[in-house]
Motif scaffolding. Structure first.
Motif, mmCIF file in Angstrom:
data_model
loop_
_atom_site.group_PDB
_atom_site.id
_atom_site.type_symbol
_atom_site.label_atom_id
_atom_site.label_comp_id
_atom_site.label_asym_id
_atom_site.label_seq_id
_atom_site.Cartn_x
_atom_site.Cartn_y
_atom_site.Cartn_z
ATOM 1 N N ASN A 1 0.852 -1.183 0.000
ATOM 2 C CA ASN A 1 0.000 0.000 0.000
ATOM 3 C C ASN A 1 0.885 1.229 0.000
ATOM 4 O O ASN A 1 1.913 1.250 0.686
ATOM 5 C CB ASN A 1 -0.888 0.046 1.249
ATOM 6 N N HIS B 1 -3.601 -4.658 5.021
ATOM 7 C CA HIS B 1 -4.887 -4.577 5.707
ATOM 8 C C HIS B 1 -5.135 -3.124 6.121
ATOM 9 O O HIS B 1 -4.200 -2.382 6.387
ATOM 10 C CB HIS B 1 -4.898 -5.483 6.943
ATOM 11 N N ASP B 2 -6.408 -2.741 6.173
ATOM 12 C CA ASP B 2 -6.750 -1.381 6.575
ATOM 13 C C ASP B 2 -6.296 -1.141 8.013
ATOM 14 O O ASP B 2 -6.643 -1.910 8.913
ATOM 15 C CB ASP B 2 -8.262 -1.146 6.478
ATOM 16 N N HIS B 3 -5.519 -0.092 8.205
ATOM 17 C CA HIS B 3 -5.071 0.289 9.543
ATOM 18 C C HIS B 3 -4.535 1.720 9.505
ATOM 19 O O HIS B 3 -4.083 2.186 8.469
ATOM 20 C CB HIS B 3 -3.998 -0.677 10.077
ATOM 21 N N ALA C 1 -11.152 3.822 -0.330
ATOM 22 C CA ALA C 1 -10.371 3.581 0.876
ATOM 23 C C ALA C 1 -10.400 4.835 1.734
ATOM 24 O O ALA C 1 -10.677 5.928 1.242
ATOM 25 C CB ALA C 1 -8.924 3.242 0.524
ATOM 26 N N ASP D 1 -7.726 6.574 4.347
ATOM 27 C CA ASP D 1 -6.394 6.550 4.929
ATOM 28 C C ASP D 1 -6.360 7.478 6.131
ATOM 29 O O ASP D 1 -6.761 8.635 6.032
ATOM 30 C CB ASP D 1 -5.334 7.013 3.919
#
Length: 139
Positions: free
Chosen positions: A75, A91-93, A128, A130
């Motif tokens: 990413n 992974h989304d974080h 997404a 961020d």
């Protein structure tokens, strides 16, 4: 690099559908060869590659990072609209950006709560979200 690191890197590339060129394997070993997640810039990865004796140019590092992002194994996190970091954890974080030393690190995702997002404009969808939390050392 050890053959275990090379095998891990080659398998990572294969799962992403990327041809394991010499340069890609060398950079993948630096990124994920030890199984740990990391945040790098193109410049920091280039310097790490040089220190291991890998024969890659800075342009090759940029192109390889782009290919890894397009394949979904990295990413890209942009800070200040100009500085890009590349994260092996896809992974989304959320992230902490340490302004004092220009470093990016993971922030605890379980402590982040986003109650509501605005509706996307007509004809668009949210791809997404961020979250970069800027930090500086207390004086």
């Amino acid at each position: 690099m050890t053959s275990e690191r090379s095998t891990y890197a080659t398998d990572w590339l294969a799962r992403a559908g990327l041809r394991p060129t010499r340069q890609r394997v060398a950079l993948a070993e630096l990124l994920i060869g030890d199984g740990q997640h990391r945040h790098v810039t193109a410049e920091s990865l280039f310097e790490a590659a040089r220190q291991t004796g890998a024969a890659v140019s800075l342009a090759t590092v940029y192109n390889t990072l782009r290919a890894f992002c397009e394949a979904g194994v990295l990413n890209e996190i942009t800070v200040d609209g100009s500085k890009s970091y590349f994260d092996t954890n896809t992974h989304d974080h959320p992230h902490f950006f340490w302004e004092d030393d220009g470093r990016l690190s993971d922030a605890p995702a379980d402590q982040l709560e986003i109650a509501r997002l605005p509706d996307a404009p007509e004809g668009a969808e949210i791809a997404a979200v961020d979250v970069v939390i800027r930090l500086r050392r207390k004086s």
